[in-house]
Design a protein around this motif. Structure first.
Motif, mmCIF file in Angstrom:
data_model
loop_
_atom_site.group_PDB
_atom_site.id
_atom_site.type_symbol
_atom_site.label_atom_id
_atom_site.label_comp_id
_atom_site.label_asym_id
_atom_site.label_seq_id
_atom_site.Cartn_x
_atom_site.Cartn_y
_atom_site.Cartn_z
ATOM 1 N N VAL A 166 8.362 36.199 2.162
ATOM 2 C CA VAL A 166 8.800 36.574 0.814
ATOM 3 C C VAL A 166 7.778 37.488 0.157
ATOM 4 O O VAL A 166 8.128 38.491 -0.480
ATOM 5 N N ASP A 167 6.504 37.156 0.329
ATOM 6 C CA ASP A 167 5.420 37.925 -0.286
ATOM 7 C C ASP A 167 4.261 37.986 0.711
ATOM 8 O O ASP A 167 3.488 37.030 0.835
ATOM 9 N N PRO A 168 4.110 39.109 1.436
ATOM 10 C CA PRO A 168 3.051 39.214 2.457
ATOM 11 C C PRO A 168 1.641 39.062 1.897
ATOM 12 O O PRO A 168 0.713 38.706 2.636
ATOM 13 N N GLN A 169 1.455 39.310 0.592
ATOM 14 C CA GLN A 169 0.119 39.254 0.002
ATOM 15 C C GLN A 169 -0.212 37.867 -0.568
ATOM 16 O O GLN A 169 -1.286 37.689 -1.137
ATOM 17 N N ILE A 170 0.682 36.920 -0.388
ATOM 18 C CA ILE A 170 0.460 35.596 -0.963
ATOM 19 C C ILE A 170 -0.724 34.912 -0.285
ATOM 20 O O ILE A 170 -0.974 35.104 0.920
ATOM 21 N N SER A 171 -1.496 34.156 -1.066
ATOM 22 C CA SER A 171 -2.634 33.413 -0.517
ATOM 23 C C SER A 171 -2.479 31.936 -0.846
ATOM 24 O O SER A 171 -1.706 31.551 -1.729
ATOM 25 N N PHE A 172 -3.254 31.105 -0.124
ATOM 26 C CA PHE A 172 -3.136 29.650 -0.272
ATOM 27 C C PHE A 172 -4.530 29.068 -0.513
ATOM 28 O O PHE A 172 -5.218 28.658 0.428
ATOM 29 N N PRO A 173 -4.963 29.040 -1.782
ATOM 30 C CA PRO A 173 -6.332 28.614 -2.096
ATOM 31 C C PRO A 173 -6.630 27.160 -1.777
ATOM 32 O O PRO A 173 -7.779 26.814 -1.506
ATOM 33 N N SER A 174 -5.614 26.291 -1.844
ATOM 34 C CA SER A 174 -5.901 24.873 -1.609
ATOM 35 C C SER A 174 -4.682 24.155 -1.059
ATOM 36 O O SER A 174 -3.542 24.529 -1.336
ATOM 37 N N VAL A 175 -4.964 23.155 -0.258
ATOM 38 C CA VAL A 175 -3.937 22.271 0.298
ATOM 39 C C VAL A 175 -4.430 20.842 0.126
ATOM 40 O O VAL A 175 -5.525 20.501 0.580
ATOM 41 N N GLU A 176 -3.644 20.007 -0.558
ATOM 42 C CA GLU A 176 -4.040 18.619 -0.813
ATOM 43 C C GLU A 176 -2.935 17.682 -0.353
ATOM 44 O O GLU A 176 -1.754 17.955 -0.571
ATOM 45 N N SER A 177 -3.336 16.571 0.275
ATOM 46 C CA SER A 177 -2.368 15.588 0.764
ATOM 47 C C SER A 177 -2.540 14.268 0.035
ATOM 48 O O SER A 177 -3.660 13.881 -0.329
ATOM 49 N N VAL A 178 -1.403 13.583 -0.196
ATOM 50 C CA VAL A 178 -1.400 12.260 -0.803
ATOM 51 C C VAL A 178 -0.809 11.289 0.214
ATOM 52 O O VAL A 178 0.339 11.460 0.641
ATOM 53 N N GLY A 179 -1.589 10.292 0.620
ATOM 54 C CA GLY A 179 -1.135 9.340 1.629
ATOM 55 C C GLY A 179 -0.305 8.223 1.033
ATOM 56 O O GLY A 179 -0.198 8.078 -0.189
ATOM 57 N N PRO A 180 0.297 7.390 1.886
ATOM 58 C CA PRO A 180 1.146 6.298 1.416
ATOM 59 C C PRO A 180 0.406 5.244 0.607
ATOM 60 O O PRO A 180 0.995 4.598 -0.254
ATOM 61 N N LYS A 181 -0.912 5.065 0.852
ATOM 62 C CA LYS A 181 -1.658 4.067 0.087
ATOM 63 C C LYS A 181 -1.730 4.467 -1.386
ATOM 64 O O LYS A 181 -1.493 3.646 -2.290
ATOM 65 N N GLU A 216 -1.138 31.661 -4.613
ATOM 66 C CA GLU A 216 -1.487 32.693 -5.587
ATOM 67 C C GLU A 216 -0.986 34.033 -5.082
ATOM 68 O O GLU A 216 -1.026 34.315 -3.877
ATOM 69 N N SER A 217 -0.519 34.851 -6.019
ATOM 70 C CA SER A 217 0.001 36.157 -5.639
ATOM 71 C C SER A 217 -0.080 37.105 -6.828
ATOM 72 O O SER A 217 -0.045 36.680 -7.987
ATOM 73 N N ALA A 218 -0.168 38.409 -6.503
ATOM 74 C CA ALA A 218 -0.133 39.423 -7.562
ATOM 75 C C ALA A 218 1.290 39.641 -8.061
ATOM 76 O O ALA A 218 1.498 40.125 -9.167
ATOM 77 N N GLN A 219 2.269 39.278 -7.235
ATOM 78 C CA GLN A 219 3.668 39.414 -7.638
ATOM 79 C C GLN A 219 4.122 38.182 -8.415
ATOM 80 O O GLN A 219 3.617 37.076 -8.197
ATOM 81 N N PRO A 220 5.100 38.346 -9.318
ATOM 82 C CA PRO A 220 5.635 37.182 -10.045
ATOM 83 C C PRO A 220 6.220 36.153 -9.093
ATOM 84 O O PRO A 220 6.778 36.496 -8.036
ATOM 85 N N VAL A 221 6.076 34.888 -9.439
ATOM 86 C CA VAL A 221 6.608 33.802 -8.606
ATOM 87 C C VAL A 221 8.130 33.795 -8.698
ATOM 88 O O VAL A 221 8.702 33.792 -9.788
ATOM 89 N N ASP A 222 8.773 33.792 -7.521
ATOM 90 C CA ASP A 222 10.237 33.707 -7.452
ATOM 91 C C ASP A 222 10.583 32.368 -6.800
ATOM 92 O O ASP A 222 10.620 32.259 -5.570
ATOM 93 N N VAL A 223 10.809 31.358 -7.635
ATOM 94 C CA VAL A 223 11.038 30.003 -7.127
ATOM 95 C C VAL A 223 12.253 29.967 -6.211
ATOM 96 O O VAL A 223 12.231 29.325 -5.152
ATOM 97 N N ALA A 224 13.326 30.651 -6.578
ATOM 98 C CA ALA A 224 14.550 30.650 -5.764
ATOM 99 C C ALA A 224 14.284 31.254 -4.391
ATOM 100 O O ALA A 224 14.769 30.747 -3.362
ATOM 101 N N ALA A 225 13.515 32.337 -4.345
ATOM 102 C CA ALA A 225 13.209 32.975 -3.058
ATOM 103 C C ALA A 225 12.315 32.082 -2.207
ATOM 104 O O ALA A 225 12.511 31.976 -0.983
#
Length: 322
Positions: A123-138, A56-65
């Protein structure tokens, strides 16, 4: 002047070289099957497992960056998509970064996740990471099974539908054409090693629907002409029916391809695999509706709907030797 891709009235012989058309299909299926056994499919994150990081960020998402910042890390298949939701605030820009599980690990390690977050913060110093989810091989293995079941159930439903609407010969021809389309699509993905994920499964199901629509249009005209021309050979009736629907078939396919090609060129990496599967599926689906499904019907023969007013009409079944 109206645009015409093919003349309004044609009299092409589609079965004069039926052995050539079926030979080409058989060769492509063998090549695709061999590639599948030797190379397999290049499964994406959905089927191999991995980790999804929500940003999440206050700046627009720049996928290429974002992609450029993560490229030096050599993480393999990285998918970055911006999330749009009308409930988001104006300064709430959300993206999903999906990273495949690394070789030898069941999931992305904490160190890798920390490195990804640090790279994105450049790229964006103010960016935050609210969640991290993993999917296993099973879970990924279960997704592969579910996807295969979905495709098989779709084809089975088509078999039952065509059987009830027409006759079993029509149903067998249509289903063989659908299997032909699905196998060739899997084959091209295996040969080119294009990422295979859940979006491609959606494309396969869409291809099944598109292809059966084309086939039903031809079969409807075949059924009408079988009643109209009671003494014509089945091959003549099939040729006539395909020629009568050819203009509609080509116009539908070409206009659909124009939209898909525009998406392939301008849509970006996120949907390119899906669009490529659709383009390939439209091409082989149109081919199979004309050459594969009808040729199988010609082999099997079909019950002629003779009128009671015409007791002298000969033969109940027509086949390839007629």
């Amino acid at each position: 002047m109206r645009l015409k891709l093919v003349p309004s009235e044609t009299s092409w012989d589609f079965f004069g070289k039926w052995k050539l058309w079926l030979g080409i299909s058989a060769l492509l299926i063998v090549i695709g099957f061999a590639s599948f056994l030797i190379q397999g499919l290049n499964y994406g994150i959905d089927f191999r497992g991995g980790t999804t990081i929500r940003t999440e960020s206050a700046q627009p998402v720049d996928v290429a960056a974002y992609r450029a910042a993560l490229e030096p890390a050599g993480l393999g298949d990285v998918s970055i998509t911006e999330v749009f939701d009308p409930t988001f605030a104006d300064d709430q820009n959300v993206a999903m970064v999906r990273i495949e599980a690394q070789e030898g690990d069941e999931s992305v390690t904490a160190e890798t996740i920390a490195a990804v977050e640090a790279a994105l913060q450049t790229v964006d110093p103010q960016i935050s990471f609210p969640s991290v989810e993993s999917v296993g091989p099973k879970v990924s293995g279960e997704l592969i099974q579910t996807a295969a079941i979905a495709v098989i159930l779709a084809i089975t439903a088509v078999l039952i539908y065509i059987w009830l609407r027409f006759e079993w010969q029509f149903a067998v021809g249509a289903v063989i054409a659908l299997v032909h389309d699905v196998v060739l699509t899997l084959g091209i993905f295996s040969e080119l090693q294009i990422k295979f994920d859940l979006a491609i499964i959606a494309a396969l199901l869409t291809i099944v629907g598109y292809s059966i629509n084309d086939t039903v249009v031809v079969f409807d005209r075949v059924r009408e002409n079988l009643r109209k021309y009671k003494t014509k050979d089945l091959s003549e009736v099939l040729n006539l029916s395909i020629n009568e629907t050819l203009s509609r078939t080509m116009m539908t396919s070409v206009t659909t391809l124009l939209a898909l090609i525009a998406l392939f060129v301008l849509g970006g990496d996120v949907i390119r695999g899906f669009v490529f599967a659709m383009i390939w599926g439209i091409i082989v689906g149109t081919y199979s509706s004309i050459f594969v499904a009808s040729t199988i019907l010609l082999f099997l023969g079909v019950k002629r709907d003779w009128s009671k007013k015409d007791p002298n009409a000969g033969g109940q079944y027509a086949n390839i030797d007629a």
